[in-house]
Design an enzyme around this catalytic site. Structure first.
Site, PDB file in Angstrom:
ATOM      1  CE  LYS A  76       3.771 -32.467  15.580  1.00  0.00           C
ATOM      2  NZ  LYS A  76       4.301 -31.384  16.446  1.00  0.00           N
ATOM      3  CB  SER A 151       3.950 -28.151  14.199  1.00  0.00           C
ATOM      4  OG  SER A 151       4.464 -28.809  15.347  1.00  0.00           O
ATOM      5  CB  SER A 175       4.039 -27.491  18.203  1.00  0.00           C
ATOM      6  OG  SER A 175       4.491 -26.658  17.178  1.00  0.00           O
TER       7      SER A 175
HETATM    8  N1  GLN Z   1       5.609 -22.355  15.660  1.00  0.00           N
HETATM    9  C1  GLN Z   1       6.930 -22.610  16.137  1.00  0.00           C
HETATM   10  C2  GLN Z   1       7.836 -22.898  14.961  1.00  0.00           C
HETATM   11  O1  GLN Z   1       7.402 -22.792  13.876  1.00  0.00           O
HETATM   12  C3  GLN Z   1       6.928 -23.747  17.116  1.00  0.00           C
HETATM   13  C4  GLN Z   1       6.759 -25.058  16.481  1.00  0.00           C
HETATM   14  C5  GLN Z   1       6.808 -26.205  17.461  1.00  0.00           C
HETATM   15  O2  GLN Z   1       6.593 -26.020  18.654  1.00  0.00           O
HETATM   16  N2  GLN Z   1       7.133 -27.377  16.948  1.00  0.00           N
HETATM   17  O3  GLN Z   1       8.961 -23.241  15.106  1.00  0.00           O
END
Ligand code: GLN
Length: 487
Positions: A76, A151, A175
């Site tokens: 990532k 994400s 995420s």
């Molecule tokens: N969807 C959540 C957010 O937007 C979690 C994102 C994540 O785990 N990085 O913050």
């Protein structure tokens, strides 16, 4: 070759039937053809990847190979990798070539793994659909009109489309698990502190945790063996004896107590998600597991609590992006203040700005007690709910995501709907517990559904054990999306 797991590729490499250079070339060729469709990589550097593959083959020839030696792993783009463009999905870092490696990148390198490319992601890991990336949305290999989740959507899509046998991602509120569920792969967020955050670009430091994404639980265990470990450069990294996460894979699971939180099944999830999850639990019962009802009464507050705490931490962490030291700088400005303002206005996207505004607000004088302190207190209650539940069971299970993959654009205009995508995953981060998602079926549109497995602190080996035993008697994790069978 691309349908092989990490475990079987590793065996082929060990037997000398394949070299890492051959494997790496094969995946690079696939990336060249297919990643245009899915937009799952931000940076691919054939020369660097092939050089790493050559070094891995040399390591093997010298008799110093480990299980991941020569295996291509996608990273990532939140992990700093020396000499690689590291963007975090943002215009703000669109020119940032990292001068150093994240701890997990160092560990992967030391194990001889090959960095096969940096994957697309929501900007600064803020999102559940990969639509907030400066580099454009990622498409779900199961249906390119739908999102891959976020994400870590680029890593998830890359593994699902067989562009890499494994990947690394990060999970602040879901995420790793939510994109794993939406793309039909397996993903694990370790106990907070097990994987070092050094060199992992910070979003919400008290929640962020890196972890593995792959096709099977067995492969996750092999990856976690490399990623986990103490690092003095992260003050929250835990100094504890190394574990072999594969040690319990083969253990029978008869007698294992599975807690089913009534709040997870009390409405909210799509009927087809509930059905697939229910069938998976049925399978586990057949393997001898017992189920007990548990309760997480404060879970409903986890999304509002997270959307106070995560933005608060993000607003502080993202203050460093000011156009002075590194990253994007606005091309035209008058004085210093205007340089800051224009740099941040132009460098950050809308979702990141929304989080900075919320975070600054909840931390400001007069609101700090009303929001931030209250959210901290509720966080403690959410963690206590889990402690009580784990008095009655060994693992907690339920859906990973309330729905299967949704259409691109469907929730992009409605932040609250988007935030609710993580309703089942966020509490796990607030409590610092380990959680994983494994494929457990498909809905009537042919889209994957994920089963979430939550463990007590340091329960990773037990979670992997249950997931592996489930995967021995099911084949959801082996199914491949349509249209990926190019050579
Ligand atoms: N969807 C959540 C957010 O937007 C979690 C994102 C994540 O785990 N990085 O913050």
């Amino acid at each position: 070759m691309h349908n092989a797991t990490i475990k079987s590729l590793s065996a082929e490499l060990a037997a000398g039937r394949l070299s890492s250079v051959e494997v790496t070339r094969h995946f690079l060729r696939r990336i060249n053809t297919l990643s245009k469709i899915y937009n799952c990589f931000i940076t691919v550097d054939e020369e660097k990847s092939l050089a790493a593959a050559g070094a891995a083959d040399a390591l093997r020839a010298a008799g110093r190979a480990q299980p991941l030696t020569g295996i291509p792993i996608a990273q990532k783009d939140i992990f700093c990798a020396k000499g690689w463009l590291t963007t975090c999905g943002s215009r703000m870092l669109s020119n940032f070539v990292s001068p150093y490696d994240a701890h997990v990148v160092e560990r992967l390198d030391a194990a001889g793994a090959v960095n096969i490319g940096k994957t697309n992601m929501d900007e600064f890991a803020m999102g559940s659909s990969n639509e907030t990336s400066y580099y454009g949305p990622v498409r779900n290999p199961w249906n390119i009109e739908t999102v891959p989740g976020g994400s870590s959507g680029g890593s998830a899509a890359a593994v699902a489309a067989r562009l890499a046998p494994g990947a690394i991602g990060t999970d602040t509120g879901g995420s790793i698990r939510q994109p794993a569920a939406l793309t039909g792969i397996s993903g694990l967020k370790p106990t907070y502190g097990v994987v070092s955050r050094y060199g992992m670009i910070a979003f919400a430091s008290s929640l962020d945790q890196g972890g593995p994404m792959a096709r099977s639980a067995e492969d996750l265990a092999l990856l976690l063996n490399v990623l986990a470990g103490f690092d003095a450069r992260d003050s929250t990294s835990l100094d504890r004896p190394a574990e072999d996460y594969t040690r319990d894979l083969a253990r029978p699971i008869a007698g294992l107590r599975i807690g089913l939180p009534k709040e997870f099944f009390a409405a909210g999830a799509a009927p087809e998600v509930e059905k697939a999850v229910g069938e998976a639990i049925g399978h586990l019962r057949k393997l001898g597991c017992e189920t007990v009802e548990v309760s997480l009464p404060n879970m409903a507050l986890s999304v509002p609590v997270y959307y106070v705490l995560a933005p608060a931490e993000a607003s502080s962490n993202l203050a460093r992006f000011d156009g002075v030291r590194y990253g994007y700088r606005a091309p035209e400005y008058g004085d210093l203040l205007e340089m800051y303002k224009k740099t941040r206005a132009e460098g950050f996207g809308a979702e990141v700005k929304r989080r900075i505004l919320i975070g600054t607000y909840v931390l400001s004088h007069g609101y700090y007690d009303a929001y931030y302190i209250r959210a901290q207190k509720l966080r403690r209650l959410i963690a206590q709910d889990f402690s009580e539940a784990f008095g009655k069971c060994d693992l907690i299970m339920g859906p990973t995501s309330p729905s299967s993959a949704f259409k691109l654009g469907e929730k992009a205009g409605d932040p609250v709907q988007m935030y609710l995508s993580d309703i089942y995953t966020i509490a796990v981060n607030l409590a610092g517990l380990p959680g994983m998602s494994i494929p457990c079926g498909f809905d009537s549109r042919g889209l994957p559904v994920g089963l979430q497995v939550i463990g007590n602190y340091f329960g990773e080996a037990r979670m992997l054990n249950a997931a592996h035993q489930y995967q021995l008697v099911t084949d959801w994790h082996d199914r491949a999306p349509p249209g990926i069978e190019i050579q």
